[in-house]
Write a protein that holds these residues in place. Sequence first.
Motif, PDB file in Angstrom:
ATOM      1  N   MET A  98       0.846  -1.168   0.000  1.00 26.60           N
ATOM      2  CA  MET A  98       0.000   0.000   0.000  1.00 26.60           C
ATOM      3  C   MET A  98       0.899   1.241   0.000  1.00 26.60           C
ATOM      4  O   MET A  98       1.806   1.351   0.814  1.00 26.60           O
ATOM      5  N   PRO A  99       0.638   2.182  -0.912  1.00 23.66           N
ATOM      6  CA  PRO A  99       1.482   3.378  -0.961  1.00 23.66           C
ATOM      7  C   PRO A  99       1.254   4.274   0.250  1.00 23.66           C
ATOM      8  O   PRO A  99       0.166   4.316   0.822  1.00 23.66           O
ATOM      9  N   GLU A 100       2.294   4.979   0.631  1.00 24.28           N
ATOM     10  CA  GLU A 100       2.233   5.882   1.778  1.00 24.28           C
ATOM     11  C   GLU A 100       1.477   7.154   1.403  1.00 24.28           C
ATOM     12  O   GLU A 100       1.542   7.627   0.271  1.00 24.28           O
ATOM     13  N   LEU A 101       0.753   7.691   2.370  1.00 21.50           N
ATOM     14  CA  LEU A 101       0.027   8.938   2.144  1.00 21.50           C
ATOM     15  C   LEU A 101       0.983  10.103   1.950  1.00 21.50           C
ATOM     16  O   LEU A 101       2.045  10.145   2.567  1.00 21.50           O
ATOM     17  N   THR A 102       0.569  11.049   1.137  1.00 20.38           N
ATOM     18  CA  THR A 102       1.316  12.299   1.032  1.00 20.38           C
ATOM     19  C   THR A 102       0.815  13.244   2.116  1.00 20.38           C
ATOM     20  O   THR A 102      -0.256  13.022   2.714  1.00 20.38           O
ATOM     21  N   LEU A 103       1.542  14.297   2.358  1.00 21.25           N
ATOM     22  CA  LEU A 103       1.121  15.295   3.334  1.00 21.25           C
ATOM     23  C   LEU A 103      -0.243  15.872   2.956  1.00 21.25           C
ATOM     24  O   LEU A 103      -1.112  16.051   3.809  1.00 21.25           O
ATOM     25  N   TYR A 104      -0.448  16.141   1.680  1.00 22.26           N
ATOM     26  CA  TYR A 104      -1.717  16.728   1.240  1.00 22.26           C
ATOM     27  C   TYR A 104      -2.894  15.784   1.442  1.00 22.26           C
ATOM     28  O   TYR A 104      -3.984  16.218   1.811  1.00 22.26           O
ATOM     29  N   GLU A 105      -2.677  14.510   1.217  1.00 23.36           N
ATOM     30  CA  GLU A 105      -3.731  13.528   1.477  1.00 23.36           C
ATOM     31  C   GLU A 105      -4.026  13.437   2.967  1.00 23.36           C
ATOM     32  O   GLU A 105      -5.185  13.337   3.374  1.00 23.36           O
ATOM     33  N   ALA A 106      -2.980  13.482   3.775  1.00 26.43           N
ATOM     34  CA  ALA A 106      -3.170  13.442   5.232  1.00 26.43           C
ATOM     35  C   ALA A 106      -3.918  14.681   5.715  1.00 26.43           C
ATOM     36  O   ALA A 106      -4.791  14.589   6.586  1.00 26.43           O
ATOM     37  N   LEU A 107      -3.596  15.845   5.158  1.00 25.86           N
ATOM     38  CA  LEU A 107      -4.299  17.073   5.534  1.00 25.86           C
ATOM     39  C   LEU A 107      -5.769  17.020   5.108  1.00 25.86           C
ATOM     40  O   LEU A 107      -6.645  17.493   5.836  1.00 25.86           O
ATOM     41  N   ALA A 108      -6.037  16.427   3.951  1.00 29.33           N
ATOM     42  CA  ALA A 108      -7.431  16.274   3.508  1.00 29.33           C
ATOM     43  C   ALA A 108      -8.184  15.345   4.462  1.00 29.33           C
ATOM     44  O   ALA A 108      -9.353  15.600   4.807  1.00 29.33           O
ATOM     45  N   GLY A 109      -7.534  14.282   4.906  1.00 30.36           N
ATOM     46  CA  GLY A 109      -8.148  13.378   5.887  1.00 30.36           C
ATOM     47  C   GLY A 109      -8.386  14.080   7.210  1.00 30.36           C
ATOM     48  O   GLY A 109      -9.430  13.895   7.847  1.00 30.36           O
ATOM     49  N   LEU A 110      -7.428  14.914   7.633  1.00 27.44           N
ATOM     50  CA  LEU A 110      -7.585  15.687   8.860  1.00 27.44           C
ATOM     51  C   LEU A 110      -8.756  16.653   8.731  1.00 27.44           C
ATOM     52  O   LEU A 110      -9.566  16.786   9.650  1.00 27.44           O
ATOM     53  N   PHE A 111      -8.853  17.317   7.593  1.00 31.26           N
ATOM     54  CA  PHE A 111      -9.967  18.248   7.365  1.00 31.26           C
ATOM     55  C   PHE A 111     -11.303  17.525   7.500  1.00 31.26           C
ATOM     56  O   PHE A 111     -12.195  17.980   8.214  1.00 31.26           O
ATOM     57  N   THR A 112     -11.428  16.396   6.837  1.00 31.97           N
ATOM     58  CA  THR A 112     -12.674  15.628   6.876  1.00 31.97           C
ATOM     59  C   THR A 112     -12.996  15.169   8.297  1.00 31.97           C
ATOM     60  O   THR A 112     -14.123  15.325   8.777  1.00 31.97           O
ATOM     61  N   SER A 113     -12.005  14.629   8.979  1.00 36.79           N
ATOM     62  CA  SER A 113     -12.207  14.140  10.339  1.00 36.79           C
ATOM     63  C   SER A 113     -12.582  15.279  11.283  1.00 36.79           C
ATOM     64  O   SER A 113     -13.492  15.138  12.109  1.00 36.79           O
ATOM     65  N   ALA A 114     -11.903  16.417  11.173  1.00 39.65           N
ATOM     66  CA  ALA A 114     -12.187  17.555  12.054  1.00 39.65           C
ATOM     67  C   ALA A 114     -13.564  18.138  11.767  1.00 39.65           C
ATOM     68  O   ALA A 114     -14.289  18.532  12.689  1.00 39.65           O
ATOM     69  N   PHE A 115     -13.957  18.186  10.510  1.00 39.92           N
ATOM     70  CA  PHE A 115     -15.287  18.692  10.156  1.00 39.92           C
ATOM     71  C   PHE A 115     -16.364  17.811  10.775  1.00 39.92           C
ATOM     72  O   PHE A 115     -17.272  18.286  11.449  1.00 39.92           O
ATOM     73  N   VAL A 116     -16.264  16.514  10.545  1.00 41.28           N
ATOM     74  CA  VAL A 116     -17.259  15.568  11.055  1.00 41.28           C
ATOM     75  C   VAL A 116     -17.275  15.560  12.589  1.00 41.28           C
ATOM     76  O   VAL A 116     -18.340  15.497  13.209  1.00 41.28           O
ATOM     77  N   SER A 117     -16.105  15.668  13.200  1.00 41.43           N
ATOM     78  CA  SER A 117     -16.016  15.649  14.662  1.00 41.43           C
ATOM     79  C   SER A 117     -16.748  16.813  15.315  1.00 41.43           C
ATOM     80  O   SER A 117     -17.114  16.728  16.482  1.00 41.43           O
ATOM     81  N   ALA A 118     -16.948  17.893  14.591  1.00 45.29           N
ATOM     82  CA  ALA A 118     -17.618  19.077  15.152  1.00 45.29           C
ATOM     83  C   ALA A 118     -19.134  18.963  15.091  1.00 45.29           C
ATOM     84  O   ALA A 118     -19.835  19.773  15.683  1.00 45.29           O
ATOM     85  N   THR A 119     -19.628  17.978  14.392  1.00 41.07           N
ATOM     86  CA  THR A 119     -21.075  17.785  14.298  1.00 41.07           C
ATOM     87  C   THR A 119     -21.498  16.810  15.389  1.00 41.07           C
ATOM     88  O   THR A 119     -20.695  16.430  16.229  1.00 41.07           O
ATOM     89  N   LEU A 120     -22.725  16.394  15.367  1.00 38.14           N
ATOM     90  CA  LEU A 120     -23.199  15.432  16.356  1.00 38.14           C
ATOM     91  C   LEU A 120     -22.720  14.012  16.063  1.00 38.14           C
ATOM     92  O   LEU A 120     -22.963  13.106  16.836  1.00 38.14           O
ATOM     93  N   PHE A 121     -22.016  13.844  14.933  1.00 38.47           N
ATOM     94  CA  PHE A 121     -21.457  12.539  14.591  1.00 38.47           C
ATOM     95  C   PHE A 121     -20.104  12.371  15.278  1.00 38.47           C
ATOM     96  O   PHE A 121     -19.367  13.333  15.442  1.00 38.47           O
TER      97      PHE A 121
END
Length: 137
Positions: A1-24
């Motif tokens: 499995m290829p390693e994530l790039t910094l930009y992919e990791a930041l996109a994952g962080l964005f998604t996780s942080a967005f969802v974490s702020a909701t009731l989910f």
Amino acid sequence: MPELTLYEALAGLFTSAFVSATLFPGASEAVLLTLVSRWPESIWTAVAVAAVANTLGSMTSYVIGRFFPKKVSSRALDWLAKWGGWALLFAWLPVVGDTLPLAAGWLRISWFKSLIFIFIGKAARYSALAFGFAQLF
């Protein structure tokens, strides 16, 4: 499995942080700390991404609250009645924090004031978490 790039990791962080702020549920703290451990030179970028995404997630709850026909959590309403927009500095807290932006929208607290207070609280929390973690290494 290829390693994530910094930009992919930041996109994952964005998604996780967005969802974490909701009731989910979300795990933005774990994603942030994983990213900081892998790319310590990007700590400021990671904190900024997490804070902005988490604030946008809370503002989504705020907008939903504007259209909410019934009362929301009485604890959140009590905090906002007592402290006004300042209570939104604690929108990062578990359980009650998720309902504060919803209640702020329902109470028609200024969206700009809400945005500022929510962002300050969330940025402070992510900064403390990331920089505290970075001190361990």
